[in-house]
Design an enzyme around this catalytic site. Sequence first.
Site, PDB file in Angstrom:
ATOM      1  N   HIS A  49     -31.938  -7.542  23.825  1.00 40.36           N
ATOM      2  CA  HIS A  49     -30.641  -8.257  24.651  1.00 40.36           C
ATOM      3  C   HIS A  49     -31.050  -9.505  24.591  1.00 40.36           C
ATOM      4  CE1 HIS A  49     -28.030  -9.033  27.701  1.00 40.36           C
ATOM      5  NE2 HIS A  49     -28.388  -9.834  28.193  1.00 40.36           N
ATOM      6  N   ALA A 103     -22.652   0.443  -4.322  1.00 43.10           N
ATOM      7  CA  ALA A 103     -23.803  -0.202  -5.169  1.00 43.10           C
ATOM      8  C   ALA A 103     -25.216   0.604  -4.492  1.00 43.10           C
ATOM      9  CB  ALA A 103     -24.147  -1.605  -5.049  1.00 43.10           C
ATOM     10  N   GLU A 156       0.846  -1.090  -0.001  1.00 45.69           N
ATOM     11  CA  GLU A 156      -0.024   0.048  -0.042  1.00 45.69           C
ATOM     12  C   GLU A 156       0.857   1.156  -0.031  1.00 45.69           C
ATOM     13  OE1 GLU A 156      -3.163   1.005  -0.238  1.00 45.69           O
ATOM     14  OE2 GLU A 156      -2.341   2.996  -0.218  1.00 45.69           O
TER      15      GLU A 156
HETATM   16  P1  FAD Z   1     -22.052  -0.961 -12.673  1.00 43.24           P
HETATM   17  O1  FAD Z   1     -22.304  -1.882 -11.559  1.00 43.24           O
HETATM   18  O2  FAD Z   1     -20.366  -1.183 -13.069  1.00 43.24           O
HETATM   19  O3  FAD Z   1     -22.716  -1.430 -13.999  1.00 43.24           O
HETATM   20  C1  FAD Z   1     -22.550  -0.699 -15.202  1.00 43.24           C
HETATM   21  C2  FAD Z   1     -23.172  -1.480 -16.318  1.00 43.24           C
HETATM   22  O4  FAD Z   1     -23.134  -0.848 -17.582  1.00 43.24           O
HETATM   23  C3  FAD Z   1     -22.341  -2.786 -16.584  1.00 43.24           C
HETATM   24  O5  FAD Z   1     -23.092  -3.814 -16.838  1.00 43.24           O
HETATM   25  C4  FAD Z   1     -21.466  -2.564 -17.705  1.00 43.24           C
HETATM   26  O6  FAD Z   1     -21.111  -3.597 -18.793  1.00 43.24           O
HETATM   27  C5  FAD Z   1     -22.527  -1.511 -18.504  1.00 43.24           C
HETATM   28  N1  FAD Z   1     -22.067  -0.806 -19.545  1.00 43.24           N
HETATM   29  C6  FAD Z   1     -21.023  -0.022 -19.411  1.00 43.24           C
HETATM   30  N2  FAD Z   1     -20.845   1.016 -20.641  1.00 43.24           N
HETATM   31  C7  FAD Z   1     -21.866   0.572 -21.311  1.00 43.24           C
HETATM   32  C8  FAD Z   1     -22.378   1.125 -22.910  1.00 43.24           C
HETATM   33  N3  FAD Z   1     -21.675   2.033 -23.558  1.00 43.24           N
HETATM   34  N4  FAD Z   1     -23.597   0.386 -23.152  1.00 43.24           N
HETATM   35  C9  FAD Z   1     -24.217  -0.496 -22.511  1.00 43.24           C
HETATM   36  N5  FAD Z   1     -23.880  -0.999 -21.347  1.00 43.24           N
HETATM   37  C10 FAD Z   1     -22.721  -0.160 -20.631  1.00 43.24           C
HETATM   38  N6  FAD Z   1     -20.121  -1.784  -3.593  1.00 43.24           N
HETATM   39  C11 FAD Z   1     -20.938  -2.090  -2.298  1.00 43.24           C
HETATM   40  O7  FAD Z   1     -21.876  -1.223  -2.074  1.00 43.24           O
HETATM   41  N7  FAD Z   1     -20.925  -3.256  -1.718  1.00 43.24           N
HETATM   42  C12 FAD Z   1     -19.852  -3.877  -1.782  1.00 43.24           C
HETATM   43  O8  FAD Z   1     -19.812  -4.885  -0.990  1.00 43.24           O
HETATM   44  C13 FAD Z   1     -19.027  -4.091  -2.875  1.00 43.24           C
HETATM   45  N8  FAD Z   1     -18.194  -4.783  -3.393  1.00 43.24           N
HETATM   46  C14 FAD Z   1     -17.407  -4.896  -4.267  1.00 43.24           C
HETATM   47  C15 FAD Z   1     -16.454  -5.800  -4.627  1.00 43.24           C
HETATM   48  C16 FAD Z   1     -15.599  -5.640  -5.614  1.00 43.24           C
HETATM   49  C17 FAD Z   1     -14.740  -6.914  -6.118  1.00 43.24           C
HETATM   50  C18 FAD Z   1     -15.963  -4.731  -6.651  1.00 43.24           C
HETATM   51  C19 FAD Z   1     -15.149  -4.751  -7.990  1.00 43.24           C
HETATM   52  C20 FAD Z   1     -16.715  -3.723  -6.489  1.00 43.24           C
HETATM   53  C21 FAD Z   1     -17.558  -3.906  -5.298  1.00 43.24           C
HETATM   54  N9  FAD Z   1     -18.610  -2.638  -4.859  1.00 43.24           N
HETATM   55  C22 FAD Z   1     -19.304  -3.017  -3.673  1.00 43.24           C
HETATM   56  C23 FAD Z   1     -18.810  -1.712  -5.712  1.00 43.24           C
HETATM   57  C24 FAD Z   1     -20.038  -1.972  -6.629  1.00 43.24           C
HETATM   58  O9  FAD Z   1     -19.991  -3.024  -7.365  1.00 43.24           O
HETATM   59  C25 FAD Z   1     -20.217  -0.823  -7.366  1.00 43.24           C
HETATM   60  O10 FAD Z   1     -20.310   0.639  -6.827  1.00 43.24           O
HETATM   61  C26 FAD Z   1     -21.621  -0.626  -8.236  1.00 43.24           C
HETATM   62  O11 FAD Z   1     -21.425  -1.893  -8.968  1.00 43.24           O
HETATM   63  C27 FAD Z   1     -21.821   0.629  -9.232  1.00 43.24           C
HETATM   64  O12 FAD Z   1     -23.170   0.339 -10.083  1.00 43.24           O
HETATM   65  P2  FAD Z   1     -23.333   1.099 -11.015  1.00 43.24           P
HETATM   66  O13 FAD Z   1     -24.689   0.763 -11.613  1.00 43.24           O
HETATM   67  O14 FAD Z   1     -22.829   2.500 -11.276  1.00 43.24           O
HETATM   68  O15 FAD Z   1     -22.496   0.375 -12.184  1.00 43.24           O
HETATM   69  P1  AMP Z   2      -9.421   1.863  -3.232  1.00 40.75           P
HETATM   70  O1  AMP Z   2      -9.439   3.198  -3.751  1.00 40.75           O
HETATM   71  O2  AMP Z   2     -10.199   1.719  -1.943  1.00 40.75           O
HETATM   72  O3  AMP Z   2      -9.935   0.942  -4.198  1.00 40.75           O
HETATM   73  O4  AMP Z   2      -7.887   1.437  -2.917  1.00 40.75           O
HETATM   74  C1  AMP Z   2      -6.866   1.411  -3.600  1.00 40.75           C
HETATM   75  C2  AMP Z   2      -5.415   1.714  -3.057  1.00 40.75           C
HETATM   76  O5  AMP Z   2      -4.354   1.451  -3.773  1.00 40.75           O
HETATM   77  C3  AMP Z   2      -5.312   3.012  -2.464  1.00 40.75           C
HETATM   78  O6  AMP Z   2      -5.287   2.980  -1.003  1.00 40.75           O
HETATM   79  C4  AMP Z   2      -3.989   3.463  -2.958  1.00 40.75           C
HETATM   80  O7  AMP Z   2      -3.281   4.199  -2.203  1.00 40.75           O
HETATM   81  C5  AMP Z   2      -3.413   2.358  -3.524  1.00 40.75           C
HETATM   82  N1  AMP Z   2      -2.512   2.373  -4.768  1.00 40.75           N
HETATM   83  C6  AMP Z   2      -2.492   2.926  -5.641  1.00 40.75           C
HETATM   84  N2  AMP Z   2      -1.409   2.927  -6.438  1.00 40.75           N
HETATM   85  C7  AMP Z   2      -0.580   2.152  -5.856  1.00 40.75           C
HETATM   86  C8  AMP Z   2       0.882   1.709  -6.060  1.00 40.75           C
HETATM   87  N3  AMP Z   2       1.513   1.881  -7.219  1.00 40.75           N
HETATM   88  N4  AMP Z   2       1.624   1.006  -5.220  1.00 40.75           N
HETATM   89  C9  AMP Z   2       0.531   0.607  -3.798  1.00 40.75           C
HETATM   90  N5  AMP Z   2      -0.448   0.912  -3.525  1.00 40.75           N
HETATM   91  C10 AMP Z   2      -1.168   1.919  -4.500  1.00 40.75           C
END
Ligand code: FAD
Ligand code: AMP
Length: 477
Positions: free
Chosen positions: A452, A327, A211
Amino acid sequence: MEQEYEVVVIGGGPGGYVAAIRCAQLGLKTACIDAWRNAQGRPALGGTCLNVGCIPSKALLHSSELYHQASTAFSAHGIQTGGLGIDLAVMQARKDKVVEQLTGGIEGLFKANGVTWLPGHGRLLEGTRVEFTPHEGEPRTLTPDHVILASGSRPLEIGLAPLDGGRIVDSTGALGFREVPRRLGIIGAGIIGLELGSVWNRLGSQVVLLEAQEQFLPMVDGEVGRQALKILGQQGLDIRLGARVLGSELADGEVRVSYQQEGEERSLAVDRLVVAVGRRANTEGLVAEEAGLVLDERGGVVVDDCCATNIPQVYAVGDLVRGPMLAHKASEEGMAVAECIATGKPHGVRLDTVPSVIYTEPEIAWVGATEQQLKSLGTPYRAGSFPLAANGRALAMQVKHGLAKVLAHAETDEILGVHVLGPGASEIIAEAVLAMEFAASSEDLARTIHAHPTLAEALHEAALAVDGRAIHRVNRR
Ligand code: FAD
Ligand code: AMP
């Protein structure tokens, strides 16, 4: 040309699909264009969250925690296990099934509400015209009255560690490992890095997180962050702070990562490397130049408090716009925009009461301000905290660490922030969010009866502690 749809949503993640359903509920003829295809090449709704984000990560976190409990905690309860092992293929198949069930569920909800699903690519042209290109087929132009952009975000890639589809992967790759890596490196100890690190650490990987920042989880309350760092370290997560990655190379079947820490150049050899350095808005190919949509310096879409863009009748929600990439924030914005379109009465989404959760064990959940933020703003406040070790339910559950903490304005007593570290923190925080939505005081929370024995009683005691009157611990004044 006959108008097919009043509203077109581009993106079917939690921002877009919720917006589409709410529009349809309000009587608007709605279509949702979504480009996602799953690993089998089939179109799937739900976006990042359902396919490669919140849901599959929580499925694996749950499975790996069960394994971890069985291997480390059961004996203290007098439960004997023999020959414990991991069938990763079964674990992954269960995760895939959960994803399939949920993405299929959105398809069902679209049908039931009369939303038309258009699998393919969407692009905003001039005004509210939208070009739709089906996965197989020719582009056609749609002419809705309103457009909602909800194309989400994608993992940030860094040239220092280019993805190779096998050894160096992003979060999606790390959710799909078919074997437990012996040595796993993760760049970025943020929310995603810590959750994925926890999964593979519990399943047996030696996990090192690099990090760049000196401070662990700077957005988390300092007291909570310090405790969490200690607990996660004890679990075996090797979190190296102030470690800036300089480069990586693939050699002899391993990944060698060089990084700078304490002024020295150091290196790390791992079998797999996960790049979890953040996410960026998905605007590539989303908008034609002639549309004139204004983006910010990070490539996100600029919107006002009600998610309106600079183009009349065009809105943007979720990861595509400012605010936390979560989300539930995306969904709430989707609903607000749908209601604005249907009623003509814009209402915004409060970003200061969006809860955040890190689903490590213990979970870290918070809403509102941290103590360090209040200090730097010069806001007069009182703090009350309560350790889970003094909570009856936690003791019955063998929980030894964690806390609940309430920060309230020193003069008005309004709750300004709540922080919880412990099992179930993701559920407990909901009460704090509600309290803040109603501008409750810590006294309100202190006078609310909690069942509780529950972990939520720790929050109750923390609220009592704001006024120095917690019952199950000695109050410090
Ligand atoms: P997205 O979910 O990214 O959806 C966008 C959609 O638009 C996708 O299906 C994409 O294919 C489609 N799309 C993009 N461009 C186009 C286009 N031009 N035409 C047609 N379709 C298109 N959030 C939480 O709140 N809780 C969690 O526990 C959590 N865990 C996460 C774990 C991981 C590993 C990751 C990667 C993310 C996590 N998130 C979590 C974040 C969460 O997934 C996102 O904040 C959320 O999905 C955002 O929703 P959105 O609708 O903005 O976009
Ligand atoms: P998040 O924004 O919660 O997904 O976290 C991403 C994390 O990656 C942040 O805490 C950044 O400081 C860290 N990060 C970004 N670039 C680098 C890098 N080159 N080496 C180590 N950590 C990084």
